[in-house]
Design an enzyme around this catalytic site. Sequence first.
Site, PDB file in Angstrom:
ATOM      1  N   ARG A  54       0.851  -1.201   0.000  1.00 31.48           N
ATOM      2  CA  ARG A  54       0.000   0.000   0.000  1.00 31.48           C
ATOM      3  C   ARG A  54       0.885   1.250   0.000  1.00 31.48           C
ATOM      4  O   ARG A  54       0.611   2.231  -0.669  1.00 31.48           O
ATOM      5  CB  ARG A  54      -0.956   0.013   1.205  1.00 31.48           C
ATOM      6  CG  ARG A  54      -1.685   1.346   1.335  1.00 31.48           C
ATOM      7  CD  ARG A  54      -2.884   1.345   2.267  1.00 31.48           C
ATOM      8  NE  ARG A  54      -2.785   0.469   3.405  1.00 31.48           N
ATOM      9  CZ  ARG A  54      -1.996   0.669   4.471  1.00 31.48           C
ATOM     10  NH1 ARG A  54      -1.239   1.742   4.555  1.00 31.48           N
ATOM     11  NH2 ARG A  54      -1.957  -0.211   5.455  1.00 31.48           N
ATOM     12  N   TYR A 106     -15.924  17.593 -15.215  1.00 31.50           N
ATOM     13  CA  TYR A 106     -16.325  16.195 -15.218  1.00 31.50           C
ATOM     14  C   TYR A 106     -17.368  15.972 -14.112  1.00 31.50           C
ATOM     15  O   TYR A 106     -17.198  16.478 -12.987  1.00 31.50           O
ATOM     16  CB  TYR A 106     -15.070  15.338 -14.970  1.00 31.50           C
ATOM     17  CG  TYR A 106     -15.359  13.876 -14.876  1.00 31.50           C
ATOM     18  CD1 TYR A 106     -15.744  13.149 -16.007  1.00 31.50           C
ATOM     19  CD2 TYR A 106     -15.253  13.200 -13.671  1.00 31.50           C
ATOM     20  CE1 TYR A 106     -16.016  11.796 -15.917  1.00 31.50           C
ATOM     21  CE2 TYR A 106     -15.519  11.843 -13.581  1.00 31.50           C
ATOM     22  CZ  TYR A 106     -15.903  11.159 -14.706  1.00 31.50           C
ATOM     23  OH  TYR A 106     -16.171   9.818 -14.614  1.00 31.50           O
ATOM     24  N   ASP A 178      -7.010  19.356 -14.632  1.00 31.98           N
ATOM     25  CA  ASP A 178      -7.349  17.995 -15.051  1.00 31.98           C
ATOM     26  C   ASP A 178      -6.945  17.879 -16.522  1.00 31.98           C
ATOM     27  O   ASP A 178      -7.546  18.516 -17.388  1.00 31.98           O
ATOM     28  CB  ASP A 178      -8.854  17.756 -14.852  1.00 31.98           C
ATOM     29  CG  ASP A 178      -9.279  16.324 -15.198  1.00 31.98           C
ATOM     30  OD1 ASP A 178      -8.650  15.719 -16.095  1.00 31.98           O
ATOM     31  OD2 ASP A 178     -10.243  15.830 -14.591  1.00 31.98           O
ATOM     32  N   LYS A 203      -8.459   6.584 -19.178  1.00 34.27           N
ATOM     33  CA  LYS A 203      -8.703   7.084 -20.530  1.00 34.27           C
ATOM     34  C   LYS A 203      -7.464   6.856 -21.413  1.00 34.27           C
ATOM     35  O   LYS A 203      -7.159   5.736 -21.717  1.00 34.27           O
ATOM     36  CB  LYS A 203      -9.120   8.549 -20.457  1.00 34.27           C
ATOM     37  CG  LYS A 203     -10.142   8.856 -19.326  1.00 34.27           C
ATOM     38  CD  LYS A 203     -11.485   8.188 -19.513  1.00 34.27           C
ATOM     39  CE  LYS A 203     -12.384   8.206 -18.292  1.00 34.27           C
ATOM     40  NZ  LYS A 203     -12.613   9.495 -17.677  1.00 34.27           N
TER      41      LYS A 203
HETATM   42  C1  LIG Z   1     -13.071   9.946 -16.417  1.00 34.99           C
HETATM   43  C2  LIG Z   1     -12.620  11.260 -15.939  1.00 34.99           C
HETATM   44  C3  LIG Z   1     -12.314  11.471 -14.582  1.00 34.99           C
HETATM   45  C4  LIG Z   1     -12.507  10.423 -13.513  1.00 34.99           C
HETATM   46  O1  LIG Z   1     -11.704   9.309 -13.690  1.00 34.99           O
HETATM   47  P1  LIG Z   1     -12.123   7.817 -13.268  1.00 34.99           P
HETATM   48  O2  LIG Z   1     -10.926   7.036 -13.646  1.00 34.99           O
HETATM   49  O3  LIG Z   1     -13.359   7.455 -14.028  1.00 34.99           O
HETATM   50  O4  LIG Z   1     -12.375   7.826 -11.791  1.00 34.99           O
HETATM   51  C5  LIG Z   1     -11.851  12.728 -14.225  1.00 34.99           C
HETATM   52  N1  LIG Z   1     -11.720  13.723 -15.121  1.00 34.99           N
HETATM   53  C6  LIG Z   1     -12.024  13.557 -16.426  1.00 34.99           C
HETATM   54  C7  LIG Z   1     -11.866  14.695 -17.367  1.00 34.99           C
HETATM   55  C8  LIG Z   1     -12.479  12.315 -16.875  1.00 34.99           C
HETATM   56  O5  LIG Z   1     -12.799  12.174 -18.170  1.00 34.99           O
END
Ligand SMILES: *Cc1c(COP(=O)(O)O)cnc(C)c1O
Length: 397
Positions: A54, A106, A178, A203
């Site tokens: 962890r 998001y 982000d 992603k």
């Molecule tokens: C998908 C996404 C997130 C969150 O990520 P997860 O892996 O689904 O928890 C945050 N910001 C953006 C822009 C995203 O597309």
Amino acid sequence: MKKDTQSELRFATRAIHAGQEPDASTGAVVIPIHPSSTFLFDAPGKPGAYEYSRTQNPTRAALEECIASLEGGSRAVAFSSGCAAMMAVLNLLVAGDHVVAGDQLYGGALRLFKHLIEPRGIAFEHVDTRNVGNIMAAIRPNTRMVWVETPTNPVMRIVDIQETARITKGCGVWFVVDNTFATPYFQRPLELGADIVVESSTKYFGGHSDLVGGVCAVNDARLGERLAFYQNAAGAVPSPFDCWLQLRGIKTLHVRMERHAANALKVASFLEKHPRVARVYYPGLRSSPQYATARKQMSGFGGMVSFEVRGTDRDAMRVASATKVFMLAESLGGVESLIEHAATMTHAKISKPERARGGLAETLIRLSVGIEDAADLVADLDRALGVLSKRKGKRRR
Ligand SMILES: *Cc1c(COP(=O)(O)O)cnc(C)c1O
């Protein structure tokens, strides 16, 4: 590869080698998946390089070093999802703090803000971040953080990262970007003055729609320590297998992103000329209102394209259901192309008036353009848009 060699190398080489050296015991050129939860001590009270998974794990350490290198940061901290990474950043805040955030974020970020962070006595103020003046005007003495996405989801608005950083630097406010849509291949917020980058590695980092993960990257060592402390204390760590999958995905990030962007531009250019399309959102189109700002801070424009169908929300739903190559699904960033109707899917939890305020039309379709053959993608959309002409024709009889 040793850290000092890394800094001399370009992105594509670091994507493949950063943080990764052949395994000392076997010579394996690929980082092994280390499932071990615990590691040998040299002597009582004297741990080796690793103690407990962890806290630290060799496969995760390789991933974190690789991502830190790609984002141009000194440290990256990996989590079990993008949301967990966002939570780590938000956990830097304490009661009484104020956050200036983009008005297009998001949905999971908004849910975190509202249901987990606001009840702790932290206030959020949402502003249109296309105009940096709005950010400046919203900053108060207790503002601790500015949080933006760029490009935004789903109408691809651009936030000027350098200009925003100029404001936050002046008043000791953390600037969080982000970077999920652009990825560090096309945009590196830390190099433009941001303090923290968050990414959903679900992603483009993973890139194959087969894992969930997240990461934050920073340049400041103390900030890095705080995020790593949270990672160990809260424990939302990615499994060694998922870290390995991400490392594998990242090795082709630069190649995939080039193709995503080339395909997206072809798709956007096709849509722009289509009589059944009212409007196209892609920062790489010269006609895009923020093309100049996008050009300034991005070396490419990514694979996300949105467009408004000329017609009703029903028409948009029909088009989204009619493609054969584009699959009807949420999420993004995988090699396969996805299509979705934002109002009933990714943005369904946002009220209709709120969607309207954010410039999100009920006829909006969002595409995650994959790396298939662009001609097949264009033909698929052309056929799907053709559904509208047929139905309309019938109704008129
Ligand atoms: C998908 C996404 C997130 C969150 O990520 P997860 O892996 O689904 O928890 C945050 N910001 C953006 C822009 C995203 O597309």
